[in-house]
Structures are given as structure tokens and as C-alpha cells.
Scaffold this motif. Structure first.
Motif, mmCIF file in Angstrom:
data_model
loop_
_atom_site.group_PDB
_atom_site.id
_atom_site.type_symbol
_atom_site.label_atom_id
_atom_site.label_comp_id
_atom_site.label_asym_id
_atom_site.label_seq_id
_atom_site.Cartn_x
_atom_site.Cartn_y
_atom_site.Cartn_z
ATOM 1 N N TYR A 50 0.840 -1.103 0.014
ATOM 2 C CA TYR A 50 0.060 -0.016 -0.047
ATOM 3 C C TYR A 50 1.033 1.160 0.078
ATOM 4 C CZ TYR A 50 -4.001 3.088 1.445
ATOM 5 O OH TYR A 50 -5.061 3.875 1.422
ATOM 6 N N LEU A 51 1.816 1.436 0.762
ATOM 7 C CA LEU A 51 3.031 2.112 0.656
ATOM 8 C C LEU A 51 3.347 2.634 -0.633
ATOM 9 C CD1 LEU A 51 5.772 2.776 3.448
ATOM 10 C CD2 LEU A 51 6.168 2.770 0.797
ATOM 11 N N LEU A 52 3.578 1.632 -1.348
ATOM 12 C CA LEU A 52 4.417 1.758 -2.767
ATOM 13 C C LEU A 52 3.493 2.404 -3.566
ATOM 14 C CD1 LEU A 52 6.410 -1.494 -2.934
ATOM 15 C CD2 LEU A 52 7.341 1.009 -2.950
ATOM 16 N N VAL A 53 2.010 1.667 -3.488
ATOM 17 C CA VAL A 53 0.826 2.362 -4.125
ATOM 18 C C VAL A 53 0.713 3.825 -4.150
ATOM 19 C CG1 VAL A 53 -1.710 2.213 -4.708
ATOM 20 C CG2 VAL A 53 -0.387 0.147 -4.546
ATOM 21 N N MET A 54 0.704 4.164 -2.853
ATOM 22 C CA MET A 54 0.482 5.646 -2.563
ATOM 23 C C MET A 54 1.700 6.398 -3.008
ATOM 24 S SD MET A 54 -2.469 6.121 -1.064
ATOM 25 C CE MET A 54 -2.892 4.786 -2.312
ATOM 26 N N ALA A 55 3.017 5.904 -3.040
ATOM 27 C CA ALA A 55 4.349 6.639 -3.582
ATOM 28 C C ALA A 55 4.158 6.689 -5.005
ATOM 29 C CB ALA A 55 5.493 5.669 -3.118
ATOM 30 N N GLY A 56 3.433 5.762 -5.853
ATOM 31 C CA GLY A 56 3.414 6.054 -7.036
ATOM 32 C C GLY A 56 2.210 7.150 -7.515
ATOM 33 N N GLU A 57 1.127 6.963 -6.705
ATOM 34 C CA GLU A 57 0.197 8.092 -6.936
ATOM 35 C C GLU A 57 0.541 9.418 -6.633
ATOM 36 O OE1 GLU A 57 -3.887 9.821 -4.890
ATOM 37 O OE2 GLU A 57 -2.992 7.916 -3.968
ATOM 38 N N PHE A 58 1.246 9.702 -5.614
ATOM 39 C CA PHE A 58 1.663 10.934 -4.983
ATOM 40 C C PHE A 58 3.038 11.550 -5.856
ATOM 41 C CE2 PHE A 58 -1.341 10.010 -1.722
ATOM 42 C CZ PHE A 58 -2.200 11.376 -1.774
ATOM 43 N N THR A 59 3.742 10.574 -6.412
ATOM 44 C CA THR A 59 4.652 11.132 -7.153
ATOM 45 C C THR A 59 4.176 12.120 -8.277
ATOM 46 O OG1 THR A 59 6.244 9.266 -6.994
ATOM 47 C CG2 THR A 59 6.540 10.377 -8.888
ATOM 48 N N ILE A 60 3.222 11.609 -8.715
ATOM 49 C CA ILE A 60 2.434 12.626 -9.858
ATOM 50 C C ILE A 60 1.513 13.731 -9.058
ATOM 51 C CG2 ILE A 60 0.788 12.743 -11.494
ATOM 52 C CD1 ILE A 60 3.441 11.162 -12.313
ATOM 53 N N PHE A 61 0.943 13.506 -7.982
ATOM 54 C CA PHE A 61 -0.036 14.483 -7.520
ATOM 55 C C PHE A 61 0.801 15.528 -6.954
ATOM 56 C CE2 PHE A 61 -2.466 16.498 -4.274
ATOM 57 C CZ PHE A 61 -3.889 16.806 -4.788
ATOM 58 N N ILE A 62 1.913 15.366 -6.243
ATOM 59 C CA ILE A 62 2.634 16.655 -5.517
ATOM 60 C C ILE A 62 3.304 17.331 -6.621
ATOM 61 C CG2 ILE A 62 4.665 16.993 -4.350
ATOM 62 C CD1 ILE A 62 4.102 14.686 -2.629
ATOM 63 N N PHE A 63 3.663 16.823 -7.853
ATOM 64 C CA PHE A 63 4.165 17.651 -8.932
ATOM 65 C C PHE A 63 3.221 17.882 -10.282
ATOM 66 C CE2 PHE A 63 7.658 15.787 -6.446
ATOM 67 C CZ PHE A 63 8.415 16.934 -6.262
ATOM 68 N N VAL A 64 1.883 17.787 -10.028
ATOM 69 C CA VAL A 64 0.949 17.882 -10.966
ATOM 70 C C VAL A 64 1.262 19.290 -11.648
ATOM 71 C CG1 VAL A 64 -0.916 18.798 -9.275
ATOM 72 C CG2 VAL A 64 -1.518 17.580 -11.486
ATOM 73 N N ALA A 65 1.689 20.514 -10.759
ATOM 74 C CA ALA A 65 1.715 21.737 -11.701
ATOM 75 C C ALA A 65 2.663 21.511 -12.611
ATOM 76 C CB ALA A 65 1.942 22.807 -10.495
ATOM 77 N N PRO A 66 3.977 21.482 -12.283
ATOM 78 C CA PRO A 66 5.026 21.304 -13.354
ATOM 79 C C PRO A 66 4.600 20.221 -14.557
ATOM 80 C CG PRO A 66 5.792 20.358 -11.310
ATOM 81 C CD PRO A 66 4.724 20.971 -10.929
ATOM 82 N N VAL A 67 3.897 19.064 -14.049
ATOM 83 C CA VAL A 67 3.438 18.162 -15.418
ATOM 84 C C VAL A 67 2.322 18.914 -16.224
ATOM 85 C CG1 VAL A 67 2.199 16.158 -15.416
ATOM 86 C CG2 VAL A 67 3.919 16.136 -13.796
#
Length: 444
Positions: free
Chosen positions: A246-263
Motif C-alpha cells: 500500500y505504501l508503494l501504491v501511494m508513493a506512485g500516486e503522489f509522485t504525480i500528484f505532488i508535482f501535478v503543477a509542473p507536469v
């Protein structure tokens, strides 16, 4: 959380919660208004506080470019403001819940929200990155104090047959923060200044403090769940592997969410206001995903629903990688495809939460609720890991590297899931044989 913004419980799991005190709690009556006068329920105020906490934890994600430019740091460094908050919440929530377990619930909630107000005022006035980071540390302490206590109070003030709905109402404040609070804060920051968003959170927390001070009844101190009990629950068969996955699933999701502005800015060329619209799409999809995940767990079982949703999440991140590689920049096609992919990623990621709870509840555990309470800490650990990994990808790579980092985390999560299924297969056969011997009416 529970996740950032993800409740520990889910619609797919129904647990029998123990009563507090000598029996089921009766509706609280005011001491000075006479018999038969009901005090107003504190649940909406608790939910408002949860809304402030959830908004505060992620609101900077849509404003990384503005924070970075104002404080003369890189977007990756700005992203670490979220990672540090998440790490301190993950570690601090169970420890602080244990240390403050004997304290007065009302006083603790008011102190926690006061800390949140102070932290956001400090952040809004921060002259440099170090002071802003200190304000995020303080905000993490307030949030880690508030949310576990708010959920415990929701259980304590509700009759047994309404406790699930009480928890859902308070936890709904976190979901609403993702759906409304974060995109609204991003739009406010786009129109005005990013510091204004922290003022907005401070106002929300101050409003929740005032309402709670007026309507919060005296609540019996709940039974203490020690750190040792939480660690013992994590060591149960299958639980640790499930939590790490579950930790890895959340890490994969928030890798994108935290940096959604530059993406979003790199792929579509939108400004901060456009990022707010993308965050609104993400938030609406998150609400739908929670409902879909619960229904999927009921229909297919927790493990199968979890695997399907993580696979969809992984596929969405792969598609995002291809979008960043091949789609022409600043085109309407890029805007439409990014919105669709963010909706898919958000819906599947938020659907994982109830499926995860269903998985843990289905294990042969003496105290499944204690094990499930660890989901929140591991969710925030995943958020912190995603922020660090995403920051490194942005510093030394690109949006493509960022998306591939998320894909890698989801692939590892699926590998851990497959391994846990194989390892637990003999144990599950033993549990099934025991249940057949006991019969449908036996057991605990």
C-alpha cells in the motif's frame, strides 16, 4: 487518512466497533439547559476540522511553481514541503495518539486546531524557505494530533448503530479537501498570492476551533492503543506485506500528484489557474474512486479488487509517460488526454483504499481495527516517499522520468501483492479448514 485524505475505513468493510464505557453512548445532553435538551452534534465541526487538515496537507501541490519562484528554490525543493509534512504525520500520529490518550478530548482538539492556525499564519508570513519548512513541521504536529482524536470522538459520541456513518462524515472532510479544498486553494493562489491560500486554511481551522468550542460535549477518554500494540498488529501474517504494498501504491500516486503543477504546465502549457482545473478533475475522480473501490471489493473480494485497481493505476501512469513523450505540447489534444489520464489515475488510486481495508479485515487477526489504523501512517509514508522520489526525478530528469518513477512504484506494489498471495495461500487453506470445523455459528 487513512491517506492523505483517505479514511482508514471503507464502504466495503463493516466492523463491529466496541462500545465505550459501560454501554452504548446516549445522545449528549447539555448540563445547563435542563433535561431533554439535546446539545448540537459536534460531527460537522469535526468534519470541518478534517477538511482544514486535508486541504493543508496538499494545498501547496498546485502552487509549487509560485512557491519556488517566490522563495528562490527549485520546484523539487518546494515539493519537499509536502514530503516532510507527510513523514512527520506518519510517524507522529500513532505516537502522539498514545502520549495524549489520557488527555481531555475537547481540549486536545482545540489545541491541535490552534497549532494548525498558528502554523499557517507563520507560513503565510514566512520570509524564506527555512521558515516555511518550520511552519510545515508545526502544521504536521497539529494535524497528527487532530485527526486520530477527531475520529475517536466521532465513535464516542455516536450510538453503535450510527458509528460507521459518524466516521464517514468526519473522514468525508478529507475527501472533500481533495475534491474542493486543494483546487479551490490553487485557484485562490492563481488569482492572488500563494500565501493567501495558507491564510484560507488558517481561517478554516479557526472557524472549526470556534464551532467545536461551542458544541463539543465532554467525551469519555477511549481505550489506549499503544505503539507496541500497533507494531504487534503490523507483525501479523500478511499485514506487513499488505502495508508495504500500500505504501508503494501511494508513493506512485503522489509522485504525480505532488508535482501535478509542473507536469500540467509542461505537457499542456496552462498556467496556475489551469492547474486548479486539473486538480478539480482529480478531486471529483477521487470521490468516485472511493465508491467504486468499495463496490469492487464487495463484488470481487479485497485482494482481487486491489490488484485490478493497482493495475489500472499502473496503466494510467504508463499512458501518462507516453503522453509526455509523444503528444504535441500546448495542444487541445494534450489538455483533454491529460484530464482523462489524471481522472483514471485518481479514481483507481482512491479506489485502492477501501480494497486495502477489505484485504486486512479478511485476514485472521485478533484486532483487525488496530491493523487497519496503520493504513493512515503508511499512506502518509507513501506520500513522503513519492515526494522525495518525484523531487529527485524532477531535479535530474523530466516529466517522463517522474511518470516512470510512479510506474516503478506500482510495479513493485504488484510484485509484493503477488508474493503475499503465494505466501499466504497455505495459511488461508488452514483458516478455511478451521472455519469448516467450527461451523457458521462458531468462532470468536
Amino acid at each position: 487518512m487513512s491517506t492523505p485524505g483517505k479514511p482508514a475505513g471503507g464502504p466495503a468493510v463493516r466492523l463491529r466497533l466496541p462500545a465505550h464505557g459501560s454501554g452504548d453512548p446516549e445522545p449528549t445532553r447539555s448540563g445547563g439547559a435542563g433535561r431533554g435538551t439535546r446539545r448540537r452534534s459536534p460531527l460537522p465541526a469535526l468534519a470541518l476540522g478534517a477538511f482544514a487538515v486535508g486541504t493543508d496537507s496538499l494545498i501547496i501541490s498546485g502552487l509549487l511553481d509560485r512557491v519556488a519562484a517566490d522563495l528562490a528554490v527549485s520546484p523539487a525543493s518546494a515539493g519537499q514541503l509536502i514530503s516532510v509534512f507527510a513523514l512527520l504525520y506518519a510517524v507522529g500520529a500513532p505516537v502522539l495518539a498514545t502520549l495524549t490518550s489520557r488527555g481531555d478530548r475537547k481540549r486536545l482538539l482545540l489545541v491541535a486546531l490552534a497549532i494548525l492556525v498558528l502554523a499557517n499564519v507563520l507560513g503565510a508570513l514566512a520570509p524564506d524557505y527555512r521558515v516555511l519548512m518550520a511552519s510545515r513541521v508545526l502544521a504536521a504536529v497539529g494535524s497528527a494530533l487532530y485527526l486520530p482524536c477527531a475520529l475517536a470522538v466521532a465513535v464516542a459520541v455516536a450510538p453503535v448503530h450510527r458509528r460507521g456513518r459518524a466516521i464517514a462524515l468526519v473522514a468525508g472532510g478529507l475527501s472533500a479537501a481533495t475534491a474542493l479544498g486543494v483546487p479551490l486553494g490553487t485557484l485562490v493562489g492563481a488569482v492572488g498570492d500563494w500565501r493567501l491560500t495558507l491564510v484560507l486554511v488558517a481561517v478554516l481551522a479557526a472557524l472549526a476551533t470556534t464551532v467545536l468550542a461551542l458544541v463539543m460535549p465532554r467525551v469519555e477518554t477511549p481505550a489506549v492503543v499503544t505503539v507496541r500494540q500497533r507494531l504487534a498488529a503490523a507483525a501479523q501474517p500478511g499485514v506487513l506485506v499488505a502495508l508495504l504494498s500500500y505504501l508503494l501504491v501511494m508513493a506512485g500516486e503522489f509522485t504525480i500528484f505532488i508535482f501535478v503543477a509542473p507536469v500540467a504546465m509542461e505537457i499542456t502549457g496552462v498556467g496556475t489557474a489551469g492547474v486548479g482545473v486539473f486538480l478539480l478533475v482529480w478531486g471529483v475522480a477521487a470521490v468516485l474512486g472511493s465508491a467504486v473501490g468499495g463496490r469492487a471489493a464487495d463484488a470481487f473480494g479485497g485482494t482481487r479488487a486491489y490488484a485490478i485497481l493497482v493495475a489500472v493505476l499502473c496503466a494510467g501512469l504508463v499512458a501518462l509517460t507516453l503522453l509526455a513523450l509523444f503528444t504535441p505540447r500546448d495542444s487541445r489534444v494534450a489538455v483533454g488526454l491529460l484530464a482523462v489520464l489524471l481522472a483514471i489515475i485518481s479514481m483507481s488510486a482512491w479506489g485502492v483504499s477501501p480494497a486495502q481495508n477489505h484485504r486486512i479485515a479478511s485476514l485472521d487477526l485478533p484486532e483487525p481495527t488496530v491493523a487497519m489504523s496503520l493504513n493512515g501512517s503508511f499512506s502518509y509514508l507513501g506520500l513522503s516517499l513519492g515526494g522525495v522520489a518525484g523531487g529527485l526525478a524532477m531535479e535530474h530528469g523530466s516529466v517522463v522520468a517522474l511518470a516512470l518513477t510512479g510506474v516503478g512504484a506500482e510495479v513493485l506494489a504488484l510484485a509484493l501483492l503477488a508474493g503475499s498471495v503465494v505466501l499466504l495461500r497455505p495459511a488461508r487453506r488452514g483458516w478455511a479448514a478451521r472455519d469448516r470445523r467450527i461451523g457458521p455459528t462458531g468462532g470468536r
